[in-house]
Design a protein around this motif. Structure first.
Motif, PDB file in Angstrom:
ATOM      1  N   PRO A  55       1.192  -1.033  -0.343  1.00  0.00           N
ATOM      2  CA  PRO A  55       0.186   0.049   0.160  1.00  0.00           C
ATOM      3  C   PRO A  55       1.097   0.950   0.130  1.00  0.00           C
ATOM      4  O   PRO A  55       2.280   1.254   0.579  1.00  0.00           O
ATOM      5  N   ALA A  56       0.964   2.220  -0.647  1.00  0.00           N
ATOM      6  CA  ALA A  56       1.413   3.558  -1.599  1.00  0.00           C
ATOM      7  C   ALA A  56       0.910   4.752   0.447  1.00  0.00           C
ATOM      8  O   ALA A  56       0.947   5.619   0.419  1.00  0.00           O
ATOM      9  N   PHE A  57      -0.349   3.947   1.514  1.00  0.00           N
ATOM     10  CA  PHE A  57      -0.725   4.791   2.468  1.00  0.00           C
ATOM     11  C   PHE A  57      -0.334   4.110   3.887  1.00  0.00           C
ATOM     12  O   PHE A  57       0.051   2.809   4.192  1.00  0.00           O
ATOM     13  N   SER A  58       0.091   5.088   4.750  1.00  0.00           N
ATOM     14  CA  SER A  58      -0.061   4.173   6.361  1.00  0.00           C
ATOM     15  C   SER A  58      -0.720   4.478   6.998  1.00  0.00           C
ATOM     16  O   SER A  58      -1.154   3.927   7.980  1.00  0.00           O
ATOM     17  N   ARG A  59      -1.470   5.842   6.081  1.00  0.00           N
ATOM     18  CA  ARG A  59      -2.274   6.455   7.828  1.00  0.00           C
ATOM     19  C   ARG A  59      -3.693   6.530   7.706  1.00  0.00           C
ATOM     20  O   ARG A  59      -4.389   6.666   5.583  1.00  0.00           O
TER      21      ARG A  59
END
Length: 414
Positions: free
Chosen positions: A210-214
């Motif tokens: 995933p390109a997000f972590s939040r």
């Protein structure tokens, strides 16, 4: 219906780039509905049923038959001098509504597939909601772990100065440094949990990196409590009940098909016969009447009737179970909301005031580090309880929406 309409809006919306390292609920839902592998498979099943419908729509085929008699005999019938040739056409007349029964069974399967797809869409929507809320909760836990580490580090630094000044025993500093080490471990675990929740969310659109972590949202913004009667009124929209109802209709259609196949089907043929020895021609007509066709279909009818009865019983039993499950989920939702309110309005303000007073007293030398650490720990634990209660409130709300198919997503706004 609201869920499917929302899904169509998501699928038709223009693709928007994810904010760097952050994802919104709407973006997660759009990706889940567009790229979920489970949902992609329904198009193939629809195509297969369309082929079945095309076949069921066909009438009995017409066959061409050629016969040759009195060939290569002896005496007057040697060679082909006395041969008789017959060319005929034949087919079957379905008298029991077999074609309509076949079409009805395929149509029932198509309706069942549509319900299965709708249920799968609702499952994906609910699953994305669950994982998004879990990601928000993991963020709060990580933030809380970071604050706990900072508090432990600050206390250790204060005690280090006091030990050097000779006003505090070194044992207190050792305990404080051990507490710092523990909070570092807890912080690493919280960050790892945050990464795992991000991965669990992106799995709904088959993204291993995933390109997000939040997640962008407020975990503590909770919807108002609705009445139980309102949820119960919408329980009829439950996708599992709809699927079971479709299964009952399918079994009824299969029973009609079995009964129709047990009815009489006449075979017929008509053609022309020519005799070689006289060069005469004649019209040939034939009728084929199957015997004991009803008895041959009795077993299939019995099976279909038993399966219909079982489907009706399963639907009735499921309705009772879902009513119980709805009441249990509602009670858990109500309790979670009450816990959030108590923590917010009563417990946390008291513990925050206690922590401030204890910190001030510690700085004045009136309280020990043990008393300060205890006050800080009580406040942190209460905040952790608030995160857990808010998470349960969201999860039970999502479950209520899934049971009643009454909303596409839980309101979680930045």
């Amino acid at each position: 219906m609201r869920t499917l309409l929302f899904a169509l809006v998501l699928l038709a919306s223009a693709t928007c780039a994810l904010a760097q390292d952050e994802i919104s609920l709407q973006q997660a839902l759009r990706l889940g509905l567009q790229q979920n592998p489970q949902l992609a498979g329904y198009s193939f099943r629809r195509d297969a049923l369309a082929g079945e419908a095309q076949s069921a729509r066909l009438r009995p085929e017409t066959a061409v038959q050629f016969e040759a008699e009195n060939l290569a005999g002896s005496g007057a019938k040697s060679g082909v001098k006395a041969a008789e040739f017959t060319l005929s056409f034949g087919s079957v007349v379905e008298l029991g509504g077999q074609r309509d029964a076949r079409m009805g069974a395929v149509t029932a399967r198509q309706q069942q597939l549509a319900s299965e797809q709708r249920m799968a869409v609702l499952d994906v929507v609910a699953g994305v909601n669950y994982r998004f809320i879990a990601l928000l909760a993991a963020q709060e836990q990580s933030r809380l772990a970071q604050e706990a580490w900072q508090l432990a580090q600050s206390l250790a630094e204060s005690l280090d100065k006091r030990v050097q000044a000779g006003s505090t025993p070194k044992a207190e500093l050792m305990r404080a440094r051990a507490a710092v080490a523990r909070t570092e471990i807890a912080l690493d675990k919280a960050r790892q949990q945050l990464r795992e929740q991000a991965l669990s969310l992106s799995a709904y659109w088959a993204e291993p990196n995933p390109a997000f972590s939040r997640a962008s949202g407020d975990l503590f913004r909770l919807p108002a409590l609705e009445s139980l009667a309102g949820w119960q009124a919408r329980l009829a929209q439950n996708p599992d009940l709809a699927l079971l109802a479709d299964a009952t209709r399918l079994r009824a259609a299969e029973l009609r098909k079995a009964e129709a196949e047990g009815k009489l089907a006449l075979g017929w043929s008509a053609g022309v016969r020519q005799s070689q020895d006289t060069s005469d021609t004649a019209l040939v007509v034939g009728v084929n009447i199957p015997l004991a066709s009803g008895r041959r279909a009795a077993g299939a009818i019995q099976v279909a009737r038993a399966e219909q009865d079982a489907a009706e019983l399963a639907e009735t039993s499921a309705r009772t179970r879902l009513q119980t499950r709805l009441q249990q989920t509602y009670a858990a939702h109500q309790q979670a909301l009450a816990e959030v309110e108590n923590l917010r309005e009563r417990i946390l303000p008291l513990l925050q005031e206690s922590s401030r007073d204890t910190t001030a007293a510690f700085n004045q030398g009136r309280y020990s580090s043990l008393e300060l650490a205890m006050a800080q720990r009580e406040l942190l634990e209460a905040r952790a309880e608030l995160i857990s209660a808010a998470l349960r409130a969201h999860e039970t709300r999502i479950e209520l929406e899934r049971l009643t198919a009454s909303a596409a997503y839980t309101e979680v706004t930045p």
